[in-house]
Design a protein around this motif. Structure first.
Motif, PDB file in Angstrom:
ATOM      1  N   GLN A 104       0.844  -1.194   0.000  1.00  0.00           N
ATOM      2  CA  GLN A 104       0.000   0.000   0.000  1.00  0.00           C
ATOM      3  C   GLN A 104       0.883   1.248   0.000  1.00  0.00           C
ATOM      4  OE1 GLN A 104      -2.142   1.807   3.398  1.00  0.00           O
ATOM      5  NE2 GLN A 104      -4.018   1.130   2.366  1.00  0.00           N
ATOM      6  N   LEU A 105       0.632   2.131  -0.958  1.00  0.00           N
ATOM      7  CA  LEU A 105       1.369   3.389  -1.060  1.00  0.00           C
ATOM      8  C   LEU A 105       0.591   4.478  -0.345  1.00  0.00           C
ATOM      9  CD1 LEU A 105       2.437   3.219  -4.819  1.00  0.00           C
ATOM     10  CD2 LEU A 105       3.641   2.321  -2.806  1.00  0.00           C
ATOM     11  N   MET A 106       1.195   5.063   0.680  1.00  0.00           N
ATOM     12  CA  MET A 106       0.503   6.039   1.529  1.00  0.00           C
ATOM     13  C   MET A 106       1.360   7.270   1.745  1.00  0.00           C
ATOM     14  SD  MET A 106      -0.632   5.514   5.499  1.00  0.00           S
ATOM     15  CE  MET A 106      -0.097   6.792   6.639  1.00  0.00           C
ATOM     16  N   HIS A 107       0.893   8.394   1.247  1.00  0.00           N
ATOM     17  CA  HIS A 107       1.489   9.700   1.553  1.00  0.00           C
ATOM     18  C   HIS A 107       0.621  10.314   2.639  1.00  0.00           C
ATOM     19  CE1 HIS A 107       2.941  13.764   1.220  1.00  0.00           C
ATOM     20  NE2 HIS A 107       3.704  13.506   0.172  1.00  0.00           N
ATOM     21  N   ARG A 113       4.265   7.146  -8.886  1.00  0.00           N
ATOM     22  CA  ARG A 113       4.662   6.311 -10.026  1.00  0.00           C
ATOM     23  C   ARG A 113       5.962   5.570  -9.721  1.00  0.00           C
ATOM     24  NH1 ARG A 113       4.362   6.354 -15.862  1.00  0.00           N
ATOM     25  NH2 ARG A 113       3.003   8.203 -15.868  1.00  0.00           N
ATOM     26  N   ALA A 114       6.954   6.313  -9.250  1.00  0.00           N
ATOM     27  CA  ALA A 114       8.253   5.708  -8.956  1.00  0.00           C
ATOM     28  C   ALA A 114       8.144   4.675  -7.837  1.00  0.00           C
ATOM     29  CB  ALA A 114       9.258   6.792  -8.579  1.00  0.00           C
ATOM     30  N   ALA A 115       7.317   4.957  -6.832  1.00  0.00           N
ATOM     31  CA  ALA A 115       7.142   4.014  -5.724  1.00  0.00           C
ATOM     32  C   ALA A 115       6.490   2.722  -6.205  1.00  0.00           C
ATOM     33  CB  ALA A 115       6.313   4.661  -4.622  1.00  0.00           C
ATOM     34  N   ALA A 116       5.537   2.838  -7.123  1.00  0.00           N
ATOM     35  CA  ALA A 116       4.903   1.643  -7.671  1.00  0.00           C
ATOM     36  C   ALA A 116       5.921   0.796  -8.428  1.00  0.00           C
ATOM     37  CB  ALA A 116       3.752   2.041  -8.582  1.00  0.00           C
ATOM     38  N   ARG A 117       6.755   1.457  -9.209  1.00  0.00           N
ATOM     39  CA  ARG A 117       7.802   0.739  -9.932  1.00  0.00           C
ATOM     40  C   ARG A 117       8.757   0.053  -8.956  1.00  0.00           C
ATOM     41  NH1 ARG A 117       9.318   4.716 -12.738  1.00  0.00           N
ATOM     42  NH2 ARG A 117      11.088   5.449 -11.503  1.00  0.00           N
ATOM     43  N   ALA A 118       9.096   0.752  -7.869  1.00  0.00           N
ATOM     44  CA  ALA A 118       9.989   0.178  -6.858  1.00  0.00           C
ATOM     45  C   ALA A 118       9.329  -1.009  -6.156  1.00  0.00           C
ATOM     46  CB  ALA A 118      10.373   1.244  -5.841  1.00  0.00           C
ATOM     47  N   VAL A 160       7.148  -3.145  -7.398  1.00  0.00           N
ATOM     48  CA  VAL A 160       7.218  -4.305  -8.288  1.00  0.00           C
ATOM     49  C   VAL A 160       8.656  -4.826  -8.360  1.00  0.00           C
ATOM     50  CG1 VAL A 160       6.932  -5.047 -10.687  1.00  0.00           C
ATOM     51  CG2 VAL A 160       5.184  -3.630  -9.596  1.00  0.00           C
ATOM     52  N   GLU A 161       9.623  -3.899  -8.389  1.00  0.00           N
ATOM     53  CA  GLU A 161      11.034  -4.300  -8.351  1.00  0.00           C
ATOM     54  C   GLU A 161      11.329  -5.104  -7.093  1.00  0.00           C
ATOM     55  OE1 GLU A 161      15.428  -2.213  -7.873  1.00  0.00           O
ATOM     56  OE2 GLU A 161      13.784  -1.047  -8.734  1.00  0.00           O
ATOM     57  N   ALA A 162      10.663  -4.762  -5.991  1.00  0.00           N
ATOM     58  CA  ALA A 162      10.853  -5.474  -4.728  1.00  0.00           C
ATOM     59  C   ALA A 162      10.102  -6.799  -4.679  1.00  0.00           C
ATOM     60  CB  ALA A 162      10.423  -4.595  -3.562  1.00  0.00           C
ATOM     61  N   GLY A 163       9.373  -7.119  -5.739  1.00  0.00           N
ATOM     62  CA  GLY A 163       8.703  -8.411  -5.804  1.00  0.00           C
ATOM     63  C   GLY A 163       7.237  -8.407  -5.460  1.00  0.00           C
ATOM     64  N   ALA A 164       6.653  -7.238  -5.196  1.00  0.00           N
ATOM     65  CA  ALA A 164       5.228  -7.183  -4.880  1.00  0.00           C
ATOM     66  C   ALA A 164       4.398  -7.564  -6.102  1.00  0.00           C
ATOM     67  CB  ALA A 164       4.840  -5.791  -4.399  1.00  0.00           C
ATOM     68  N   ASP A 165       3.250  -8.158  -5.851  1.00  0.00           N
ATOM     69  CA  ASP A 165       2.339  -8.529  -6.932  1.00  0.00           C
ATOM     70  C   ASP A 165       1.568  -7.328  -7.463  1.00  0.00           C
ATOM     71  OD1 ASP A 165       2.688 -11.511  -6.896  1.00  0.00           O
ATOM     72  OD2 ASP A 165       2.038 -11.223  -4.825  1.00  0.00           O
ATOM     73  N   GLY A 166       1.599  -6.229  -6.727  1.00  0.00           N
ATOM     74  CA  GLY A 166       0.921  -5.017  -7.140  1.00  0.00           C
ATOM     75  C   GLY A 166       0.981  -4.001  -6.026  1.00  0.00           C
ATOM     76  N   VAL A 167       0.210  -2.922  -6.184  1.00  0.00           N
ATOM     77  CA  VAL A 167       0.147  -1.899  -5.145  1.00  0.00           C
ATOM     78  C   VAL A 167      -1.302  -1.476  -4.929  1.00  0.00           C
ATOM     79  CG1 VAL A 167       2.427  -1.006  -5.784  1.00  0.00           C
ATOM     80  CG2 VAL A 167       0.379   0.123  -6.659  1.00  0.00           C
ATOM     81  N   GLU A 168      -1.531  -0.932  -3.745  1.00  0.00           N
ATOM     82  CA  GLU A 168      -2.805  -0.283  -3.439  1.00  0.00           C
ATOM     83  C   GLU A 168      -2.510   1.169  -3.090  1.00  0.00           C
ATOM     84  OE1 GLU A 168      -6.328  -1.823  -0.950  1.00  0.00           O
ATOM     85  OE2 GLU A 168      -5.251  -0.511   0.460  1.00  0.00           O
ATOM     86  N   ILE A 169      -3.189   2.093  -3.751  1.00  0.00           N
ATOM     87  CA  ILE A 169      -3.070   3.509  -3.449  1.00  0.00           C
ATOM     88  C   ILE A 169      -3.970   3.813  -2.259  1.00  0.00           C
ATOM     89  CG2 ILE A 169      -3.481   5.843  -4.321  1.00  0.00           C
ATOM     90  CD1 ILE A 169      -3.173   4.477  -7.182  1.00  0.00           C
ATOM     91  N   HIS A 170      -3.416   4.423  -1.226  1.00  0.00           N
ATOM     92  CA  HIS A 170      -4.189   4.752  -0.029  1.00  0.00           C
ATOM     93  C   HIS A 170      -4.908   6.078  -0.277  1.00  0.00           C
ATOM     94  CE1 HIS A 170      -5.652   4.831   3.924  1.00  0.00           C
ATOM     95  NE2 HIS A 170      -4.554   4.532   4.615  1.00  0.00           N
ATOM     96  N   GLY A 171      -6.201   5.988  -0.558  1.00  0.00           N
ATOM     97  CA  GLY A 171      -7.014   7.181  -0.763  1.00  0.00           C
ATOM     98  C   GLY A 171      -8.018   7.387   0.346  1.00  0.00           C
ATOM     99  N   ILE A 185       2.928   0.295 -13.907  1.00  0.00           N
ATOM    100  CA  ILE A 185       3.021  -1.140 -13.570  1.00  0.00           C
ATOM    101  C   ILE A 185       1.873  -1.967 -14.125  1.00  0.00           C
ATOM    102  CG2 ILE A 185       4.299  -0.640 -11.450  1.00  0.00           C
ATOM    103  CD1 ILE A 185       1.724  -1.330  -9.880  1.00  0.00           C
ATOM    104  N   GLY A 186       0.916  -1.322 -14.779  1.00  0.00           N
ATOM    105  CA  GLY A 186      -0.234  -2.043 -15.312  1.00  0.00           C
ATOM    106  C   GLY A 186      -1.456  -1.886 -14.432  1.00  0.00           C
ATOM    107  N   ALA A 187      -2.597  -1.647 -15.073  1.00  0.00           N
ATOM    108  CA  ALA A 187      -3.835  -1.481 -14.312  1.00  0.00           C
ATOM    109  C   ALA A 187      -4.188  -2.731 -13.521  1.00  0.00           C
ATOM    110  CB  ALA A 187      -4.979  -1.109 -15.257  1.00  0.00           C
ATOM    111  N   GLY A 188      -3.836  -3.896 -14.050  1.00  0.00           N
ATOM    112  CA  GLY A 188      -4.150  -5.152 -13.383  1.00  0.00           C
ATOM    113  C   GLY A 188      -3.383  -5.387 -12.107  1.00  0.00           C
TER     114      GLY A 188
END
Length: 357
Positions: free
Chosen positions: A103-106, A162-167, A169-180, A223-226
């Motif tokens: 989960q990406l959280m600012h 954007r960069a965090a999502a790329r990172a 996936v680089e770290a092996g995550a199957d995806g991300v969740e944006i914390h809204g 990283i792809g919508a999926g």
């Protein structure tokens, strides 16, 4: 309908590109147990791997930049050391046959200079201080007045996601969740009290949803919508948030996000059942629902009756690393210990007993 609502939990499904063996997922929960530099540790890897039998593990909120940190000892995903730390976590979860999204959280204005490596003033849509206090190394402190982001800084923040999502996936995550949700930066832009802007990011509903949509579009493009989901909490006043028009607001947000084809919308449902029905009708892909505090049978009924595709649980997953096995076998559940929710060591983190132990 199945004989019991709980039976609805055990059919396979998918969240975008991620195939799930069942429908009982782990919600994101802040635990404040990373290193002071925001690096996930071996203890964090053990914690998440213990819970890998959940259909999907959604991690704690992870800051996409140093400026995005709000609380002490929370993880980041913007340095090489943090990426390496998360790789230990994802490898441990995958080794246990699990699936994990970061989960990406600012945090935005829910922050304090004492909690960040740069010691800077928090940022927000508008320079409006939130009420309440925040925990710091020197105890509870009032949150300071944030600095209003310029339009150029908003664009930079979108690129940080954007960069965090790329990172991730680089770290092996199957995806991300944006914390809204929960009063953090994306939610602050959606609100009518934290966002008093008069430019194209404030005022009308269409303007207030713009930041969330731009972040989601950037992440999906990277990283792809999926592999991209977003979490919302309509009507949630947590962290001094007010929404004067939640039905109009979140219907507009769902309509604006739908063309992106995101993997899922994760709704922390408050009291508005009609709004949940509206979102169900508008959302074209997987709908995940978290009914905080509800009995598991009530949550499962959302799947059985078509209101949700996946349900997420927080404290139940925290206290029961083998929750899936316990629910399947109708075994008793461990009781969560709130005194150990935030910070500390393995106590209340990795030492909850399993049925096998």
């Amino acid at each position: 309908m199945p004989d019991s609502p709980l039976d609805a939990l055990w059919t396979p499904t998918a969240v975008g590109d991620i195939a799930l063996p069942h429908r009982l997922a782990m919600a994101p929960m802040t635990r404040n147990r990373s290193t002071p530099d925001g690096v996930p540790s071996e203890l964090n890897a053990e914690y998440y791997a213990q819970r890998a039998s959940h259909a999907l593990v959604v991690t704690e909120g992870t800051q996409p930049s140093a400026e995005g940190q709000g609380y002490p000892l929370t993880p980041g995903i913007h340095t090489e050391a943090q990426i390496a730390g998360w790789r230990k976590v994802t490898e441990a979860v995958h080794a246990a046959d699990g699936r994990i999204v970061i989960q990406l959280m600012h945090a935005g204005r829910i922050a304090h200079p004492g909690n960040t490596p740069h010691g800077g003033q928090p940022v927000a849509p508008s320079a409006i201080r939130p009420s309440g206090t925040i925990f710091t190394a020197s105890g509870l402190q009032s949150m300071p007045r944030p600095r209003e982001l310029t339009e150029a800084e908003i664009a930079d923040t979108v690129q940080e996601f954007r960069a965090a999502a790329r990172a991730a996936v680089e770290a092996g995550a199957d995806g991300v969740e944006i914390h809204g949700a929960s009063g953090y930066l994306v939610h602050q832009f959606l609100s009518t009290n934290a966002n008093r802007r008069t430019d194209r990011y404030g005022g009308s509903v269409e303007n207030r949803v713009r930041f969330a949509v731009e972040v989601a579009a950037a992440v999906a493009d990277e990283i792809g919508a999926g592999r991209t989901g977003i979490r919302i909490s309509p009507g949630n006043p947590y962290n001094d948030i007010a929404e004067d028009d939640p039905r109009e607001l979140y219907a507009a947000l769902a309509r604006a996000l739908a063309p992106l084809g995101l993997a899922c919308l994760h709704v922390v449902q408050a009291e508005d059942e009609e709004l949940l029905d509206i979102l169900r009708g508008l959302w074209p892909t997987t709908l995940m629902v978290n009914r905080v505090g509800a009995e598991l049978a009530v949550r499962a009924a959302d799947i059985a009756e078509g209101r949700a595709d996946v349900v997420t649980v927080g404290a139940l997953a925290l206290a029961n690393p083998d929750l899936v096995e316990r629910v399947r076998s109708r075994a008793p559940l461990n009781t969560p210990d709130p005194a150990t929710f935030y910070g500390g060591d393995e106590a209340g983190y990795t030492d909850y007993p399993t049925l096998a132990s």
